[in-house]
Scaffold this active site. Structure first.
Site, PDB file in Angstrom:
ATOM      1  CG  HIS A   1      -2.016  -0.379   0.891  1.00 30.83           C
ATOM      2  ND1 HIS A   1      -2.030  -2.367   1.159  1.00 30.83           N
ATOM      3  CD2 HIS A   1      -3.612  -0.902   0.121  1.00 30.83           C
ATOM      4  CE1 HIS A   1      -3.055  -2.711   0.706  1.00 30.83           C
ATOM      5  NE2 HIS A   1      -3.589  -2.490  -0.093  1.00 30.83           N
TER       6      HIS A   1
ATOM      7  CB  CYS B   1     -10.221  -2.407  -8.832  1.00 33.71           C
ATOM      8  SG  CYS B   1     -10.383  -3.732  -7.176  1.00 33.71           S
TER       9      CYS B   1
HETATM   10  C1  PEP Z   1      -6.358  -5.828  -4.520  1.00 32.58           C
HETATM   11  O1  PEP Z   1      -6.026  -6.752  -3.531  1.00 32.58           O
HETATM   12  O2  PEP Z   1      -6.050  -6.502  -5.702  1.00 32.58           O
HETATM   13  C2  PEP Z   1      -6.860  -5.182  -4.100  1.00 32.58           C
HETATM   14  C3  PEP Z   1      -6.981  -4.061  -5.108  1.00 32.58           C
HETATM   15  O3  PEP Z   1      -6.788  -4.211  -2.609  1.00 32.58           O
HETATM   16  P1  PEP Z   1      -5.888  -3.714  -1.895  1.00 32.58           P
HETATM   17  O4  PEP Z   1      -4.730  -3.705  -3.413  1.00 32.58           O
HETATM   18  O5  PEP Z   1      -6.340  -2.547  -1.813  1.00 32.58           O
HETATM   19  O6  PEP Z   1      -5.330  -4.649  -0.672  1.00 32.58           O
END
Ligand code: PEP
Ligand code: MG
Length: 758
Positions: A376, A689
């Protein structure tokens, strides 16, 4: 053939002697340079080069050469299996070629000037199973080297292996004993290749980020200014004014954090007992500077020993505040954070909340010596357009403050103390580079493949400040709004009202478009500094995401009410739950949304009365129950970042296992394909996503399995649109079938590579 003046026996003796006198204090590069000269002379070769293997990058680096362009040293890098040199290391076998350039594996590097050398001989340098490097000789004549040369070079390689390994060991020992000189650090770090987490370019002095930074507070009373109590009050007032200015600037860049980054600063600045303590000490005879330091130390030790994580975090704020007052006592201009502003920050690790602070301080770039590109912190740095490179080289933390560093996060290079020429080159390139925003004019409103299949492009939004770019780049909506970031920057859980105002801006700025809000996805690598509930040994498998929300129902309900109220006038609202593991969990979370709507109706509070309710697909456990989920959910979004992490049991934030993080693993591809097939059969809305959605090598596959909605960080929208417009669905489908028929990682890679080459 010309009579050759070769002398294997003497060569072996000479190299042996040279190796014997190499010690750890010697510079390996100069030893290798002497070696290549000696080998070339004895074999009458035109070129002799040594490539050392960089274990952390899994790359061979040209380290010494006689015959190739010396400027290529340190710059030519090859992966295992790449070119003849990479193949020698990969297969751990010599390669003897009468005409190297005719071998299909031959790779030409323009910067090396090696086009005229026909004969090629390379032997691996290895110690047991440890890969050390490759020794190469080249000659202009065809078929110059023979089997005896191979034997001689192999013998030399084994002598070199021992010498290099010993030298490295001794150097490491010196490092551990703290004896490594600054010169040695520079030597080792002149040019480093890292992994790109957020692209961009920066040239600035370095500074090392340490969370509990004490150094600034260690002042020398002898050099304190001669000041009075009156000066102290003036400095206090100035500090308050400067902080207010800074806060206003931060709120432009990070609206959701406005006012809150500096809460602790203002709290202490206005705290009567803080001021009284300082004044008393001054009246007792301490200089104002010493009095500030002494009281700050008192607060720091009290906060540092607190059992609450939230209080411990405040130590840094007190240090920062004290430093600002101290600078103002000296009439020094210290508008922003004294250390970070305008610097390239080198950090051992970072929390997302640190990242937001760094952004507010306008850092130029970041080098992280641990972490993963899908973590993140990386995602956030992309949102804030701060170039970030991850390089597993802890030596960076020993660099002296203010060392000039150039980071080229377009290709992942870090240059320590770069030459003027390198800096000029990058500056020119940077000026000519078109900014993403300027591409808005070239974006089409709708996206289609070459054969006319309509695809929808949505934006992933982490910070409200990204909405403008998303709109300019014609995003058709928000496919993922990560609500955790407003939570992460706060010093405590945001209230329902605070959240309501943040979410409302989202609906206002993207009025009339699809908006998908994901409920709180904390823990994992998104730790809330103020929540001790998240102190777990294994947070990625712990009480994270929807589990956290279901376990803290009050927090979950406050968030849901804030979302429903903020969307009261919105045409559509999509609420999405993260990390759902079962149908039961989905039903439980969905029921809470209905309960919240009922409650809001009872209170006569305006709210959205008919949200679409969906979930993220991030876990392989959903593959077997996807049909049942598709009966109950309104929409789905595939989070490939976590899907890969959990399918392959690879921590996405751990650089040490990053080589195991393979989105192209057959189980990942087949798992995704099964999921998409089921959801498409149920005619439910589906998007992707995760980061795979913007990576060009995976877009044909995603299209091929049936994905028609891609949600990506706004800055990737132009590239994704262009990539899709150049693809035909028919071809993407047959390519996908080829990928899915492979059962091994290597097999999939071959198919992917053949596509790249075609
Ligand atoms: C994912 O896990 O691909 C996602 C979009 O969520 P995050 O990156 O916030 O965990
Ligand atoms: Mg996720």
């Amino acid at each position: 053939m010309k009579k050759r003046d070769r002398d294997h026996l003497n060569l072996l003796c000479d190299v042996g002697e040279l190796a014997a006198i190499l010690t750890g204090s010697d510079n390996i590069e100069s030893f290798l340079q002497r070696t290549v000269k000696m080998v070339a002379r004895h074999l009458d070769a035109h070129v002799c080069s040594i490539y050392l293997y960089d274990e952390s990058m899994k790359e061979l680096v040209l380290t010494a050469t006689l015959g190739l362009n010396p400027a290529a040293v340190g710059k030519i890098r090859m992966k295992l299996g790449e070119g003849l040199v990479g193949t020698t290391m990969d297969q751990l076998q010599p390669i003897l070629e009468g005409s190297g350039s005719r071998n299909p594996k031959f790779k030409y590097f323009e910067e090396a000037d090696e086009d005229r050398y026909e004969s090629f001989l390379a032997v691996p340098i290895q110690k047991g199973v440890e890969k050390i490097g490759v020794l190469v000789v080249q000659h202009e004549e065809f078929n110059y080297f023979n089997e005896i040369d191979v034997m001689a070079l192999r013998a030399i390689a084994s002598q070199l292996a021992g010498a290099i390994e010993n030298a490295r060991l001794l150097m490491n020992l010196d490092q551990q004993l703290g004896k490594q000189s600054v010169k040695d650090i520079f030597e080792g770090l002149r040019f480093i290749r890292g992994k790109i987490a957020a692209s961009g370019y920066a040239f600035a002095p370095s500074t090392v980020f340490r969370r509990n930074y004490r150094r600034l507070m260690i002042g020398d009373p002898a050099s304190d200014p001669h000041s009075t109590l009156k000066d102290f009050y003036r400095a206090l007032k100035m500090t308050g004014r400067q902080l207010e200015e800074l806060q206003n600037r931060v709120s432009e860049r990070l609206p959701e954090s406005a006012a809150l980054i500096f809460t602790a600063h203002f709290m202490i600045l206005k705290d009567e007992s803080f001021i009284t303590k300082i004044v008393t000490r001054i009246e007792e005879g301490l200089s104002p500077a010493e009095a500030v330091r002494s009281v700050a130390r008192y607060y720091i030790s009290a906060f540092a020993s607190s059992s609450h994580a939230y209080m411990r975090e405040k130590v840094v704020d007190i240090e920062d505040l004290a430093n600002r007052i101290l600078a103002n006592l000296r009439y020094k201009k210290l508008k922003d954070h004294p250390l970070m502003r305008g610097h390239i920050v080198i950090a051992p690790d970072l929390y997302p909340s640190d990242m937001l602070k760094l952004a507010s301080e306008d850092v130029k770039g970041i080098i992280l010596v641990s972490g993963g590109v899908t973590s993140h912190v990386s995602i956030l740095s992309r949102s804030m357009e701060i170039p970030l490179i991850i390089a597993d080289r802890p030596e960076f933390l020993n660099l002296p403050e203010g060392t000039p560093i150039l980071i080229d996060a377009e290709i992942g290079n870090i240059y320590v103390k770069p030459s003027k020429k390198v800096v000029q080159q990058f500056e020119t390139r940077n000026e000519t580079k078109k900014s993403v925003a300027s591409m808005a004019k070239t974006m089409s409103r709708s996206t289609k493949t070459k054969d006319g299949v309509r695809v929808r492009l949505l934006a992933n939004i982490n910070l409200l400040s990204e909405l403008g770019l998303a709109r300019d780049l014609k995003a058709e909506g928000v496919g993922l709004y990560r609500t955790e970031f407003p939570f992460l920057i706060r010093s405590s859980f945001p209230s329902e009202e605070e959240q309501y105002h943040i979410y409302k801006r989202l609906f206002e700025e993207m009025a009339g478009k699809i908006i998908t809000i994901r409920t709180l996805d904390v823990a994992g690598d998104k730790l809330l500094p103020y929540s001790d509930a998240t102190g777990e040994a294994n947070p990625s498998l712990g009480l994270r995401s929807i589990r956290f929300s279901l376990n803290h129902r009050d927090i979950f309900e406050q968030q849901l009410r804030a979302i429903l109220r903020a969307a009261s006038k919105a045409k559509s609202l999509r609420i999405m739950f993260p990390l759902i593991t079962s149908v039961d969990e989905f039903r439980e979370a969905k029921q809470i949304v209905f309960d919240c709507m009922n409650r809001l109706s009872q209170l006569h509070l305006p709210h959205h009365g008919n949200p679409a309710i969906g979930l993220m697909i991030e876990l392989p456990s959903l593959i077997e129950i996807i049909d049942q989920l598709a009966n109950e959910a309104d929409f789905f979004s595939i989070g490939t970042n976590d899907f890969v992490q959990y399918t392959l049991a690879v921590d996405r934030t751990n650089e040490k296992v990053s080589d195991y993080y393979k989105p192209y693993h057959p189980s990942v591809l087949r798992g995704l394909s099964k999921i998409v097939k089921a959801i498409v059969n149920h005619r439910k809305d589906l998007s992707v996503c995760g980061e795979m959605a913007h990576e060009e090598q995976y877009i044909p596959f995603l299209l091929g399995i049936g994905i028609r909605n891609f949600s990506v960080n706004p800055q990737f929208l132009p590239a994704v649109q262009k990539c899709i417009a150049n693809l035909s669905l028919v071809k993407a489908e047959s390519f996908t079938q080829a990928l899915l028929s492979e059962t091994t990682i290597r097999g999939v890679l071959n198919v992917l590579n053949s596509k790249r080459e075609s």
